[in-house]
Structure formats: structure tokens, C-alpha cells
Design an enzyme around this catalytic site. Structure first.
Site, short mmCIF file in Angstrom:
data_model
loop_
_atom_site.label_atom_id
_atom_site.label_comp_id
_atom_site.label_asym_id
_atom_site.label_seq_id
_atom_site.Cartn_x
_atom_site.Cartn_y
_atom_site.Cartn_z
N ASP A 120 12.77 71.43 13.42
CA ASP A 120 13.83 72.14 14.09
C ASP A 120 15.15 71.74 13.17
O ASP A 120 16.26 71.44 13.85
CB ASP A 120 14.04 71.43 15.35
CG ASP A 120 12.67 71.53 16.44
OD1 ASP A 120 11.55 72.42 15.82
OD2 ASP A 120 12.60 70.97 17.26
N LYS A 168 8.49 76.82 19.02
CA LYS A 168 7.90 75.88 19.97
C LYS A 168 8.99 76.06 21.14
O LYS A 168 10.03 75.92 20.97
CB LYS A 168 7.51 74.60 19.43
CG LYS A 168 8.81 73.97 18.88
CD LYS A 168 8.51 72.59 18.22
CE LYS A 168 9.47 71.72 17.61
NZ LYS A 168 10.17 71.25 18.93
N CYS A 189 12.06 65.41 18.80
CA CYS A 189 11.04 66.17 18.47
C CYS A 189 10.17 65.71 17.03
O CYS A 189 9.03 65.92 17.03
CB CYS A 189 11.76 67.77 18.10
SG CYS A 189 12.25 68.46 19.46
#
Ligand code: C5J
Length: 228
Positions: A26, A131, A164
Site C-alpha cells: 500500500d 485488496k 496493513c
């Protein structure tokens, strides 16, 4: 390339380049740049910039050594059909997921804010996993891609350490992958959470995995290339 030994804590981890993937979580404009999801939650996004250069180092050495490189992005379909109502309603952000912002709609796929920062842009052929959740295995084909390539070890970079990155390492650990977090390639809006997040991974003999860094990772891969 033969099996390598990467200096790490709580002890060195053996790496077989053919069975190791670099997973970058990310590193998106929505988290790292002003005007995105991270800032709507009241965070100082500049704190995440410190992970960019070390991740660039890790990425360059992984590519040079022929490792599989996987990028992930957190975000939702434009109609938000994959965004749980509880996630959409959470907290008191200045703009909610799906609202228009300076980098397009917040945390929505296809918008400028959803893109990976230019310094770490995926190269052609590198899988990009979109995701909907915090973990990279939840409702994605990441596990299938890794298993099809015979990967059993993940070197993990990205943001944020305790959200994450941690969720993904926990998911991977439960699926039998050996994970090493590259600590300086991870960052958090909360420096204490970053520090403790890394400690949690390596505690108790490596309850979730190992912790190393970009310099050790690059040096280990470079030494192996020289010896080959
Ligand atoms: C968050 C992430 N922090 N990528 N996402 O919401 O860690």
C-alpha cells in the site's frame, strides 16, 4: 543463486531467492501524500515518506536478484460494493471513503490517489494486488500467485506498520509463509506503533516472523550475485 542468510532478529533467516518474494504493501498516494485517505483521518502523512528511499533500495536489489516483486493497494470499487458499511461509517474523517478529494475519490480504484507513489511504481509483469481490506490475503488471489511461483518466504515493506503490514504478516504466517519485515521500509503515522509493531513480530522467538532492514537485504542479495 544458492540459499542465503539474511541478518535479522531474533536471528538470521535463510533466504532462497527462487522461493522469496518482496511484498510492498500500500505505498499509495492516498496514504503518503496530502489530500488522501491518511490525511482525512487527521494524520501527518510526511511521517510515511521515510520508508520510500529504503523501499526503493530493497526494490532495486530484489529486481536485480530476480525475486518476485508483488505490490498491493488498498481501495474499493467505484460503486463501493466491496466496502463494508462498518468501514465506510468508521471514525470522523474530514472526507469519507468515496468522497471527492484533491487526488480524486478517496480510496477508490482508478483514482489518482489510489496509485502507488511514482518512486516505487510497479514494473511491467510485477503483480499488483487490489485488496478491499487491511490484509493482502483477504479476498485476493495473492496466496494463489505465491503458491504457483513456489514462494514460501516474504520480505515485507510498506505502510502502515501496525495496520496493513501487520495484518498481512499475520495472515501470511498463519498460511505457513516465513515473513521478514524490512523495518526501515515500513512506516506508521504513529512512531511508537511502528516500533512496537516491529517488536511484536520478532518477540517470543519470532512469533510472527523476523525483522531486518533494507541495507542488510540489499547487501545479502548483492553478495550472492557477486559469488554466483
Ligand atoms: C490503513 C494501511 N492504515 N495500508 N491502511 O488504513 O495500513
Amino acid at each position: 543463486m544458492a540459499e542465503l542468510s539474511l541478518p535479522a532478529e531474533p536471528g538470521p533467516i535463510a533466504l532462497d531467492p527462487a522461493r522469496t518474494a518482496l511484498v510492498i504493501i500500500d505505498m499509495q498516494r492516498d496514504f503518503l501524500e496530502p489530500g488522501g485517505f491518511g490525511e482525512t483521518l487527521g494524520n501527518d502523512v510526511a511521517l510515511l515518506q521515510r520508508a520510500v528511499d529504503p523501499t526503493k533500495t530493497a526494490l532495486g536489489s530484489a529486481r536485480a536478484a530476480g525475486l518476485l516483486v508483488v505490490h498491493t493497494r488498498e481501495g474499493h470499487r467505484p460503486d463501493l460494493a466491496d466496502a463494508p458499511p462498518a468501514k465506510l461509517a468508521r471514525g470522523a474523517p474530514s472526507r469519507r471513503i468515496g468522497d471527492a478529494g484533491p487526488m480524486g475519490r478517496i480510496l477508490v480504484r482508478g483514482e489518482p490517489g489510489h496509485e502507488i507513489v511514482a518512486e516505487l511504481a510497479p514494473a511491467p509483469g510485477e503483480p499488483v494486488i487490489d485488496k478491499p481490506g487491511k490484509g493482502a490475503f483477504y479476498e485476493t488471489d495473492l496466496d494463489l500467485i505465491l503458491r504457483n511461483r513456489g514462494v514460501d518466504t516474504l520480505a515485507v515493506c510498506g505502510v502502515t506498520t501496525e495496520v496493513c503490514v501487520h495484518t498481512t504478516i499475520r495472515e501470511a504466517n498463519d498460511r505457513g509463509y516465513r515473513c521478514v519485515a524490512l523495518g526501515d521500509c515500513c512506516a506508521s503515522y504513529f512512531p511508537d506503533f511502528h516500533r512496537v509493531g516491529l517488536e511484536m513480530i520478532k518477540a517470543q522467538g519470532g512469533i510472527f516472523g523476523w525483522v531486518s532492514g533494507s541495507a542488510a537485504f540489499a547487501a545479502t542479495l548483492a553478495a550472492a550475485r557477486r559469488a554466483a
